[in-house]
Design a protein around this motif. Structure first.
Motif, short mmCIF file in Angstrom:
data_model
loop_
_atom_site.label_atom_id
_atom_site.label_comp_id
_atom_site.label_asym_id
_atom_site.label_seq_id
_atom_site.Cartn_x
_atom_site.Cartn_y
_atom_site.Cartn_z
N GLY A 177 0.83 -1.19 0.00
CA GLY A 177 0.00 0.00 0.00
C GLY A 177 0.87 1.23 0.00
O GLY A 177 2.09 1.15 -0.20
N ILE A 178 0.22 2.38 0.24
CA ILE A 178 0.97 3.63 0.33
C ILE A 178 1.25 3.88 1.80
O ILE A 178 0.35 3.81 2.64
CB ILE A 178 0.17 4.76 -0.33
CG1 ILE A 178 0.08 4.46 -1.83
CG2 ILE A 178 0.82 6.11 -0.08
CD1 ILE A 178 -1.00 5.15 -2.53
N TYR A 179 2.49 4.18 2.09
CA TYR A 179 2.95 4.33 3.46
C TYR A 179 3.20 5.80 3.79
O TYR A 179 3.33 6.64 2.90
CB TYR A 179 4.23 3.52 3.68
CG TYR A 179 3.98 2.05 3.95
CD1 TYR A 179 3.51 1.22 2.95
CD2 TYR A 179 4.21 1.51 5.22
CE1 TYR A 179 3.27 -0.12 3.20
CE2 TYR A 179 3.98 0.17 5.48
CZ TYR A 179 3.51 -0.64 4.46
OH TYR A 179 3.27 -1.96 4.72
N THR A 180 3.32 6.06 5.09
CA THR A 180 3.59 7.43 5.55
C THR A 180 4.98 7.90 5.11
O THR A 180 5.26 9.09 5.15
CB THR A 180 3.49 7.50 7.09
OG1 THR A 180 4.24 6.40 7.63
CG2 THR A 180 2.05 7.40 7.55
N ALA A 181 5.84 6.99 4.71
CA ALA A 181 7.15 7.31 4.10
C ALA A 181 7.55 6.05 3.33
O ALA A 181 6.93 5.00 3.50
CB ALA A 181 8.19 7.64 5.16
N ASP A 182 8.58 6.15 2.49
CA ASP A 182 9.01 4.96 1.75
C ASP A 182 9.40 3.85 2.73
O ASP A 182 10.38 4.00 3.48
CB ASP A 182 10.21 5.34 0.86
CG ASP A 182 10.64 4.19 -0.05
OD1 ASP A 182 10.25 3.04 0.22
OD2 ASP A 182 11.36 4.45 -1.02
N PRO A 183 8.65 2.75 2.77
CA PRO A 183 8.94 1.70 3.76
C PRO A 183 10.33 1.09 3.59
O PRO A 183 10.85 0.47 4.51
CB PRO A 183 7.84 0.66 3.53
CG PRO A 183 7.30 0.95 2.18
CD PRO A 183 7.53 2.40 1.90
N ASN A 184 10.92 1.27 2.42
CA ASN A 184 12.26 0.73 2.21
C ASN A 184 13.35 1.55 2.89
O ASN A 184 14.48 1.08 3.00
CB ASN A 184 12.56 0.58 0.71
CG ASN A 184 11.78 -0.58 0.13
OD1 ASN A 184 11.60 -1.62 0.78
ND2 ASN A 184 11.26 -0.41 -1.07
N ILE A 185 13.04 2.77 3.32
CA ILE A 185 14.08 3.51 4.06
C ILE A 185 13.61 3.93 5.45
O ILE A 185 14.41 4.38 6.26
CB ILE A 185 14.63 4.73 3.29
CG1 ILE A 185 13.61 5.86 3.23
CG2 ILE A 185 15.14 4.38 1.91
CD1 ILE A 185 14.34 7.18 3.01
N CYS A 186 12.34 3.81 5.75
CA CYS A 186 11.86 4.22 7.07
C CYS A 186 11.08 3.05 7.65
O CYS A 186 9.94 2.79 7.27
CB CYS A 186 10.96 5.46 6.92
SG CYS A 186 10.27 6.07 8.46
#
Ligand code: ADP
Ligand code: ASP
Ligand code: MG
Length: 412
Positions: A177-186
């Protein structure tokens, strides 16, 4: 019985095994009694490989032929997917962009969709076929193959969904889904249940590549709700929808970053009317998009002007600026390719104050220097040194309370 558009990105169709898994999912949707139109990307990495190959021939490969080349990535996956579904006993057929009548302008490598005929898609659906359409490609009025810019399959999907009045447009990707920030860096990023088109537009333009910005523009214009979800499991993802009443309760709904930025400064420019236009017009005339701009006044009727462009445009913009600097007798031109932009986004900013100062304070506390600032009604962006990008994203995520789930949060 519904009419469903499903788009699968590069990772989701990255191998024959994954294509088989996706085919099963498509078949499942079809078995539930739906009409299904599928839009596919090229296998992950393939578009990059094709670009690299072309660049080995020359640094500026012929634009028309580059589009012909890049379109092959999607031609491969639609054929493989249709074959897989046929092998499984389903009636499926692939269509390339021109066969699906995806009409674009003639801007090679970043063409815009003008219209979708979709007659062929409708005919095939009427024959109860599963239709597999190549994303990222179209045709111009002269019949040339065009491509829609990186990440363009998202736009193909939303545009097709709008053209055939689909009941749902599902974007299947490698995050759920769409996350509050890029889940790959946060790692503390939270999945959002819903996000407003305007917020998603900002996030996409600020570097969140999960949806191509044009796809969100289309979705907003034609009122197509987008469901972004994982191709690896069944869980619900994020709905991108019209703004809802309670959305403004959350001041900041996400943090975005973009490392694809570079800045150019013209120092000691004679300060007279029209000087900004004299510096920036030749840059935009060369087709280079300028992002942030600041102008500082110095003593003695001199000014410094700084602007940012995409890293890929840096060299060209630098050459143009050096020529302009000679013409207008600026003292020197400085460049910096190691910058990034971090931004906080939220429709709630319209009705809350103090967001900017909170953002600046949070960055300062980590010793991160702000190089430039730009704002819109629903976002604040800061240019910073590139090496601080990840730290800045995490810091802002925490500062704006996105790490925790609280009552007003839209995270799920
Ligand atoms: P696809 O190949 O399916 O089109 P992309 O790589 O284009 O997938 O987009 C998905 C990626 O977008 C994710 O892997 C993630 O790293 C990135 N991304 C950036 N910002 C966000 C965000 N806020 N939420 C989710 N994903 C994000
Ligand atoms: N294959 C294209 C790209 O890599 C389009 C897409 O994946 O959406 O940019
Ligand atoms: Mg993508």
């Amino acid at each position: 019985m519904g009419l469903i558009v499903q788009k699968y990105g590069g990772t989701s169709v990255g191998s024959l095994e994954r294509i088989r898994n996706v085919a099963e999912r498509i078949a499942g949707t079809y078995e539930q009694g739906n009409n299904v139109v599928v839009i596919l990307s090229a296998m992950s990495g393939v578009t990059d490989q094709l670009i690299e190959m072309a660049q080995k021939i020359g640094t500026a490969p012929d634009k028309r032929e580059l589009d012909v080349l890049l379109a092959t990535g999607e031609q491969t996956t639609v054929a493989l997917m249709a074959m897989t579904l046929i092998e499984m006993g389903y009636n499926a057929q692939s269509l390339l962009g021109y066969q699906a009548e995806i009409l674009t302008d003639s801007t090679s490598s970043k063409a815009r969709i003008l219209d979708i005929g979709a007659n062929r898609i409708k005919e095939l659906l009427a024959e109860n076929k599963i239709v597999i359409v190549a994303g990222f490609q179209g045709t111009d009025a002269e019949g040339n193959i065009t491509t829609l810019g990186r990440g363009g399959s998202d736009t193909s999907a939303v545009a097709v969904a709008a053209a055939i009045h689909a009941d749902a447009c599902e974007i299947y990707t490698d995050v759920d889904g769409i996350y509050t920030a890029d889940p790959n860096i946060c790692e503390k990023a939270k999945k959002l249940g819903r996000i407003a088109y305007d917020e998603m537009l900002e996030m996409a333009s600020l570097g969140a590549k999960v949806l191509q910005i044009r796809s969100v523009e289309f979705a907003k214009k034609y009122n197509v709700p987008i469901h972004v979800r994982s191709s690896f499991h069944e869980e619900e993802g994020t709905m991108v929808v019209n703004e809802e009443e309670n959305m403004e309760k959350v001041v900041v709904s996400g943090v975005s970053h973009n490392k694809n930025e570079a800045r150019i400064t013209l120092r000691k420019v004679p300060d007279r009317p029209g000087i900004a236009s004299r510096i920036l017009s030749p840059v935009s005339e060369a087709g280079i998009q300028v992002d942030m701009i600041i102008q500082n006044t110095r003593s003695g009727n001199m000014t410094d002007l700084t602007f940012t462009v995409a890293k890929s445009d840096y060299r060209a913009a630098m050459e143009i600026s050096q020529q302009t600097a000679r013409d207008i007798e600026a003292e020197e031109v400085l460049g910096d390719e190691n910058i990034a932009k971090v931004s906080v986004v939220g429709v709630g900013m319209r009705s809350h104050s103090g967001v900017a100062s909170k953002m600046f304070a949070a960055l300062a506390e980590e010793g991160i220097n702000i190089l430039m600032i730009s704002t819109s009604e629903i976002r604040i962006s800061c240019a910073i040194e590139e090496k601080y990008t990840e730290l800045a994203v995490r810091t802002l995520h925490t500062a704006f309370g996105l790490d925790q789930d609280d009552q007003d949060s839209r995270a799920v």
